[in-house]
Design an enzyme around this catalytic site. Structure first.
Site, mmCIF file in Angstrom:
data_model
loop_
_atom_site.group_PDB
_atom_site.id
_atom_site.type_symbol
_atom_site.label_atom_id
_atom_site.label_comp_id
_atom_site.label_asym_id
_atom_site.label_seq_id
_atom_site.Cartn_x
_atom_site.Cartn_y
_atom_site.Cartn_z
ATOM 1 N N HIS A 2 48.335 44.678 38.109
ATOM 2 C CA HIS A 2 49.509 43.919 38.545
ATOM 3 C C HIS A 2 50.711 44.218 37.674
ATOM 4 O O HIS A 2 50.562 44.517 36.493
ATOM 5 C CB HIS A 2 49.235 42.407 38.467
ATOM 6 C CG HIS A 2 48.001 41.985 39.176
ATOM 7 N ND1 HIS A 2 46.839 41.658 38.501
ATOM 8 C CD2 HIS A 2 47.730 41.850 40.493
ATOM 9 C CE1 HIS A 2 45.906 41.335 39.390
ATOM 10 N NE2 HIS A 2 46.425 41.449 40.598
ATOM 11 N N HIS B 290 53.669 42.367 35.850
ATOM 12 C CA HIS B 290 53.918 41.016 35.337
ATOM 13 C C HIS B 290 55.392 40.849 34.993
ATOM 14 O O HIS B 290 56.113 41.822 34.790
ATOM 15 C CB HIS B 290 53.011 40.745 34.130
ATOM 16 C CG HIS B 290 51.583 40.535 34.515
ATOM 17 N ND1 HIS B 290 50.954 39.320 34.390
ATOM 18 C CD2 HIS B 290 50.660 41.373 35.043
ATOM 19 C CE1 HIS B 290 49.707 39.423 34.808
ATOM 20 N NE2 HIS B 290 49.501 40.670 35.204
ATOM 21 N N HIS C 61 52.381 37.114 37.398
ATOM 22 C CA HIS C 61 52.655 38.266 38.259
ATOM 23 C C HIS C 61 54.115 38.259 38.704
ATOM 24 O O HIS C 61 54.701 37.204 38.936
ATOM 25 C CB HIS C 61 51.766 38.229 39.514
ATOM 26 C CG HIS C 61 50.327 38.422 39.228
ATOM 27 N ND1 HIS C 61 49.389 38.425 40.219
ATOM 28 C CD2 HIS C 61 49.648 38.621 38.067
ATOM 29 C CE1 HIS C 61 48.184 38.620 39.687
ATOM 30 N NE2 HIS C 61 48.329 38.730 38.380
ATOM 31 N N HIS D 94 49.460 34.746 45.873
ATOM 32 C CA HIS D 94 48.842 35.996 45.440
ATOM 33 C C HIS D 94 47.978 36.615 46.532
ATOM 34 O O HIS D 94 47.252 35.932 47.231
ATOM 35 C CB HIS D 94 47.952 35.774 44.214
ATOM 36 C CG HIS D 94 47.154 36.987 43.859
ATOM 37 N ND1 HIS D 94 47.698 38.048 43.184
ATOM 38 C CD2 HIS D 94 45.887 37.333 44.150
ATOM 39 C CE1 HIS D 94 46.780 38.983 43.052
ATOM 40 N NE2 HIS D 94 45.673 38.579 43.627
ATOM 41 N N HIS E 256 52.367 38.714 46.176
ATOM 42 C CA HIS E 256 53.377 38.845 45.131
ATOM 43 C C HIS E 256 53.916 40.274 45.200
ATOM 44 O O HIS E 256 53.182 41.204 45.556
ATOM 45 C CB HIS E 256 52.761 38.672 43.737
ATOM 46 C CG HIS E 256 52.172 37.333 43.465
ATOM 47 N ND1 HIS E 256 51.153 37.162 42.560
ATOM 48 C CD2 HIS E 256 52.471 36.099 43.934
ATOM 49 C CE1 HIS E 256 50.837 35.881 42.480
ATOM 50 N NE2 HIS E 256 51.615 35.214 43.319
ATOM 51 N N ASP F 255 51.685 42.544 43.119
ATOM 52 C CA ASP F 255 50.287 42.760 43.472
ATOM 53 C C ASP F 255 50.090 44.231 43.849
ATOM 54 O O ASP F 255 50.734 44.742 44.760
ATOM 55 C CB ASP F 255 49.874 41.881 44.653
ATOM 56 C CG ASP F 255 49.761 40.414 44.292
ATOM 57 O OD1 ASP F 255 49.781 40.083 43.092
ATOM 58 O OD2 ASP F 255 49.663 39.585 45.220
ATOM 59 N N HIS G 100 43.386 44.494 34.537
ATOM 60 C CA HIS G 100 42.502 43.343 34.349
ATOM 61 C C HIS G 100 41.034 43.758 34.255
ATOM 62 O O HIS G 100 40.646 44.826 34.712
ATOM 63 C CB HIS G 100 42.697 42.338 35.489
ATOM 64 C CG HIS G 100 44.030 41.662 35.451
ATOM 65 N ND1 HIS G 100 44.227 40.451 34.851
ATOM 66 C CD2 HIS G 100 45.234 42.041 35.932
ATOM 67 C CE1 HIS G 100 45.496 40.104 34.969
ATOM 68 N NE2 HIS G 100 46.131 41.058 35.618
ATOM 69 N N ARG H 266 42.997 40.127 30.746
ATOM 70 C CA ARG H 266 43.908 41.273 30.674
ATOM 71 C C ARG H 266 43.364 42.228 29.607
ATOM 72 O O ARG H 266 43.278 41.865 28.446
ATOM 73 C CB ARG H 266 45.310 40.777 30.329
ATOM 74 C CG ARG H 266 45.816 39.759 31.335
ATOM 75 C CD ARG H 266 47.103 39.083 30.884
ATOM 76 N NE ARG H 266 47.466 38.029 31.825
ATOM 77 C CZ ARG H 266 48.674 37.534 31.965
ATOM 78 N NH1 ARG H 266 49.676 37.976 31.212
ATOM 79 N NH2 ARG H 266 48.911 36.580 32.852
#
Length: 187
Positions: free
Chosen positions: A81, A83, A99, A107, A116, A119, A160, A177
């Site tokens: 993602h 951020h 995100h 999401h 998002h 994403d 992730h 993360r």
């Protein structure tokens, strides 16, 4: 003035690939350079602070081409993602914020109220490597646009621990993360 017209005419003939000298052979064409695409990169580090590779971003007609070249990543599928904050502080990378979501959606690409803008597709690590690319349609590298990842506090890209389920708000159950990189423009 006549000389300038001759040069322009010669350039047009050469660019079209026609024979100017009457030999029957085509002259070499001169490639015309397109304007440079906006580019950015993120140097990825893991939770221990070790560099694990780079993610490159190139603005295109269909969105932003995202190219990953990562090493020393646990095998399997991982959520990825963008951020909201351009900060990657170890060991948890919570400094990167949530995100990237300028349109305030839910999401996930499978969520009817999503996704998002940040994403991205899951990526797969094999033998510790992730080498892949895809187009991200929800973002831009162009500053000043509503979905630009270059706002006042920048953006980061985060890998992730687990696969993103593409629907659970706010993170897709993608877990901790494990790698992060601040996205910086390439000039």
């Amino acid at each position: 003035m006549k000389r300038n017209l001759f040069l322009i005419g010669t350039s047009i003939i050469l660019l079209s690939g026609c024979s100017f000298f009457g030999t029957g052979e085509k002259e070499a064409t001169i490639p015309v350079a397109a304007p440079e695409a906006l580019q950015a990169e993120a140097k990825m580090t893991n939770t221990e602070g070790n560099e694990v590779g780079v993610v490159k971003f190139t603005e295109g007609d269909e969105g932003v081409l995202v190219s990953l070249n990562l090493t020393n990543v646990p095998d399997g599928k991982h959520g990825l993602h963008i951020h909201t904050v351009g900060k990657c502080e170890q060991p948890t990378f919570e400094s990167a914020g949530a995100h990237f979501n300028p349109a305030n959606k839910k999401h996930g690409i499978e969520n009817p109220e999503g996704p998002h803008a940040g994403d991205l597709p899951n990526v797969n690590a094999e033998n510790g490597q992730v080498v892949t690319e895809f187009v991200a349609k929800g973002i831009t590298l162009e500053q000043g646009m509503a979905n630009s990842i270059f706002d006042e506090d920048g953006s980061a890209i985060v890998l992730h621990e687990n696969v993103d389920d593409y629907k659970t708000d706010p993170t897709g159950n993608s877990g901790a993360r494990i790698a992060c990189g601040v996205i910086t423009p390439i000039e």
